[in-house]
Design a protein around this motif. Structure first.
Motif, mmCIF file in Angstrom:
data_model
loop_
_atom_site.group_PDB
_atom_site.id
_atom_site.type_symbol
_atom_site.label_atom_id
_atom_site.label_comp_id
_atom_site.label_asym_id
_atom_site.label_seq_id
_atom_site.Cartn_x
_atom_site.Cartn_y
_atom_site.Cartn_z
ATOM 1 N N MET A 1 -9.637 -2.632 2.149
ATOM 2 C CA MET A 1 -8.958 -2.004 0.864
ATOM 3 C C MET A 1 -8.243 -3.083 0.245
ATOM 4 O O MET A 1 -7.660 -4.152 0.801
ATOM 5 C CB MET A 1 -7.861 -1.004 1.151
ATOM 6 N N ARG A 2 -8.484 -3.175 -1.211
ATOM 7 C CA ARG A 2 -7.533 -4.217 -1.937
ATOM 8 C C ARG A 2 -6.389 -3.678 -2.326
ATOM 9 O O ARG A 2 -6.417 -2.420 -2.852
ATOM 10 C CB ARG A 2 -8.462 -4.431 -3.066
ATOM 11 N N ILE A 3 -5.200 -4.345 -2.148
ATOM 12 C CA ILE A 3 -3.971 -3.856 -2.533
ATOM 13 C C ILE A 3 -3.115 -4.967 -3.172
ATOM 14 O O ILE A 3 -3.314 -6.316 -2.971
ATOM 15 C CB ILE A 3 -3.339 -3.287 -1.323
ATOM 16 N N ALA A 4 -2.339 -4.747 -4.346
ATOM 17 C CA ALA A 4 -1.591 -5.572 -4.949
ATOM 18 C C ALA A 4 -0.320 -6.097 -4.132
ATOM 19 O O ALA A 4 0.057 -5.305 -3.434
ATOM 20 C CB ALA A 4 -1.020 -5.249 -6.155
ATOM 21 N N GLN A 5 -0.016 -7.335 -4.247
ATOM 22 C CA GLN A 5 1.222 -7.924 -3.516
ATOM 23 C C GLN A 5 2.528 -7.051 -3.969
ATOM 24 O O GLN A 5 3.161 -6.679 -2.771
ATOM 25 C CB GLN A 5 1.353 -9.407 -3.982
ATOM 26 N N SER A 6 2.294 -6.425 -5.107
ATOM 27 C CA SER A 6 3.629 -5.736 -5.433
ATOM 28 C C SER A 6 3.858 -4.287 -4.700
ATOM 29 O O SER A 6 4.937 -3.992 -4.412
ATOM 30 C CB SER A 6 3.634 -5.265 -7.157
ATOM 31 N N LEU A 7 2.571 -3.846 -4.504
ATOM 32 C CA LEU A 7 2.619 -2.559 -3.606
ATOM 33 C C LEU A 7 3.146 -2.862 -2.055
ATOM 34 O O LEU A 7 3.819 -1.873 -1.697
ATOM 35 C CB LEU A 7 1.243 -1.944 -3.686
ATOM 36 N N ILE A 8 2.715 -4.090 -1.555
ATOM 37 C CA ILE A 8 3.101 -4.425 -0.348
ATOM 38 C C ILE A 8 4.557 -4.566 -0.341
ATOM 39 O O ILE A 8 5.531 -3.883 0.603
ATOM 40 C CB ILE A 8 2.447 -5.759 -0.036
ATOM 41 N N GLY B 1 -11.737 1.928 -2.849
ATOM 42 C CA GLY B 1 -11.589 0.852 -2.070
ATOM 43 C C GLY B 1 -10.389 0.053 -2.511
ATOM 44 O O GLY B 1 -9.929 -1.162 -2.103
ATOM 45 N N GLU B 2 -9.653 0.475 -3.674
ATOM 46 C CA GLU B 2 -8.750 -0.157 -4.224
ATOM 47 C C GLU B 2 -7.335 0.695 -4.196
ATOM 48 O O GLU B 2 -7.305 2.124 -4.640
ATOM 49 C CB GLU B 2 -9.060 -0.549 -5.528
ATOM 50 N N ALA B 3 -6.208 0.175 -3.661
ATOM 51 C CA ALA B 3 -5.074 0.876 -3.810
ATOM 52 C C ALA B 3 -4.411 0.737 -5.227
ATOM 53 O O ALA B 3 -4.345 -0.393 -5.764
ATOM 54 C CB ALA B 3 -4.030 0.407 -2.635
ATOM 55 N N ARG B 4 -3.847 1.860 -5.742
ATOM 56 C CA ARG B 4 -3.395 1.570 -7.273
ATOM 57 C C ARG B 4 -2.107 2.072 -7.310
ATOM 58 O O ARG B 4 -1.244 1.535 -8.377
ATOM 59 C CB ARG B 4 -4.451 2.301 -8.125
#
Ligand SMILES: [Zn+2]
Length: 133
Positions: free
Chosen positions: A1-8, A32-35
């Motif tokens: 899954m793709r995820i932005a550093q900001s969500l982490i 496949g992408e976290a939004r």
């Protein structure tokens, strides 16, 4: 899954704010992408286990994600003193949601929090790839 550093970073912040208890929440997205990240209450309010509060779960999935055109792509929770690896409890609990990706935020090393993703299916643990962007 793709995820932005900001969500982490949001997940880590949530984990820190809910100390000494484990935190939990849901991730919305698609393809496949976290939004988006949605914080939920830990119904167990415990340092050792979690359960997404059922009322929060309903509101987030049926209302907030639906309005945002997202679907549930992952469930996250924190480990306050252990590694970012599913516990036996996590594995047992996952029986009710076997098709989901599980993210675990570990604050074991408070200076270097870690987030890992796993599939928990049929009593088995398989690490999944997280592509942080
Ligand atoms: Zn856990």
């Amino acid at each position: 899954m793709r995820i932005a550093q900001s969500l982490i970073e949001e997940m880590v912040a949530h984990a820190r704010e809910d100390l000494p208890n484990e935190c939990c929440g849901l991730i919305g997205g698609g393809a496949g992408e976290a939004r988006a990240l949605y914080r939920a209450r830990n119904a167990f309010a415990s340092p050792f286990s979690y359960r997404v509060d059922p009322a929060d779960q309903y509101r987030i999935i049926e209302k907030e994600m639906r309005e945002g055109g997202e679907e549930l792509v992952a469930i996250y929770h924190s480990h306050t003193k252990s590694a970012a690896y599913p516990s036996q409890t996590d594995l047992n609990e996952a029986v009710s949601w076997p098709e989901q990706l599980y993210l675990i935020v570990s604050l074991q090393d408070s200076e270097a929090p870690e987030v890992k993703a796993f599939w928990l299916k049929d009593g088995k643990i398989a690490e999944a790839e997280l592509v942080v962007e």
